[in-house]
Design an enzyme around this catalytic site. Structure first.
Site, PDB file in Angstrom:
ATOM      1  N   CYS A  61       0.836  -1.195   0.000  1.00 15.11           N
ATOM      2  CA  CYS A  61       0.000   0.000   0.000  1.00 15.11           C
ATOM      3  C   CYS A  61       0.879   1.258   0.000  1.00 15.11           C
ATOM      4  CB  CYS A  61      -0.984  -0.025   1.170  1.00 15.11           C
ATOM      5  SG  CYS A  61      -2.338   1.179   1.018  1.00 15.11           S
ATOM      6  N   HIS A 112      -3.767  -4.916  -0.201  1.00 12.69           N
ATOM      7  CA  HIS A 112      -3.328  -5.469   1.082  1.00 12.69           C
ATOM      8  C   HIS A 112      -3.350  -6.992   1.029  1.00 12.69           C
ATOM      9  CE1 HIS A 112      -3.244  -1.753   3.522  1.00 12.69           C
ATOM     10  NE2 HIS A 112      -4.151  -1.343   2.655  1.00 12.69           N
ATOM     11  N   GLU A 134      -2.320  -9.014   3.185  1.00 12.31           N
ATOM     12  CA  GLU A 134      -2.659  -9.542   4.513  1.00 12.31           C
ATOM     13  C   GLU A 134      -4.158  -9.559   4.755  1.00 12.31           C
ATOM     14  OE1 GLU A 134      -2.474  -5.095   5.179  1.00 12.31           O
ATOM     15  OE2 GLU A 134      -1.491  -6.587   3.886  1.00 12.31           O
TER      16      GLU A 134
END
Length: 203
Positions: free
Chosen positions: A77, A184, A186
């Site tokens: 990001c 993202h 994650e």
């Protein structure tokens, strides 16, 4: 495998740490240059403003360390955006038109165009059309990843992933040992886990 998550003082560090932990890798969050010199992998995450991330790197004397690093580095990001030459994400009180970033990728970060049919920020799931770069090994073309941003990097020769949200922008980049993703991983379920695994295993 020594994985270090570079602490610029921004948020999102723990979620990235937990993502590696779920994959069976123990990462360390650090802003200590001496400690990170023995890293096998470096991760540069971030949410918030570009100026804050750059100040965090400067305040902790991390700029030269990052630029001279020879190990694989993944920006996430904002951590991808500050690899650009500059960003138009300037503080409201500033008279400047851009702020200087790391200059790893000779490209620019700009605000996504306003569009009455698309909400801003760009938040949620969107597809990534990618090249055959090893970061995307085993990930189907136009797979979905999770985004949350208002600024994005232009397309360039270092673009390895493209996403369309009112305009096409770089959702993944690679330049030598430096990589970055606007989304993202994650928070991107199985596709994100696969990408993080590729980052660990393919370089």
């Amino acid at each position: 495998m020594k994985i270090y998550i570079i602490n610029t003082g921004s948020a999102n560090l723990n979620s990235v740490y937990q993502a590696f932990k779920r994959l069976g890798y123990e990462a360390t969050i650090s802003n200590d240059v001496e400690q990170m010199k023995d890293a096998d992998r470096l991760v540069l995450p971030g949410v918030g403003a570009a100026i804050s991330a750059m100040n965090g790197l400067r305040d902790n004397k991390l700029v030269d360390f990052v630029l001279n690093n020879q190990k694989p580095l993944l920006g996430i990001c904002l951590g991808m955006q500050i690899q650009a030459t500059d960003s138009t994400e300037v503080p409201l009180e500033s008279n400047a038109k851009t702020i200087d970033c790391l200059g790893i990728v000779k490209n620019h970060v700009v605000h996504l165009p306003e569009n009455t049919e698309l909400r801003m920020p760009h938040m949620g799931w969107n597809t990534v059309h990618h090249t055959d770069h090893p970061l995307f090994d085993g990930i189907k073309q136009d797979s979905f990843f999770y985004f949350d941003h208002s600024f994005a990097m232009d397309l360039s020769e270092d673009t390895i992933g493209v996403t369309d949200y009112g305009t096409k922008f770089s959702s993944a980049i690679a330049h030598n040992n430096f990589m970055g993703v606007q989304f993202h991983p994650e928070k991107s379920s199985a596709n994100g886990e696969k990408l993080l695994t590729n980052f660990i295993q393919n370089f």
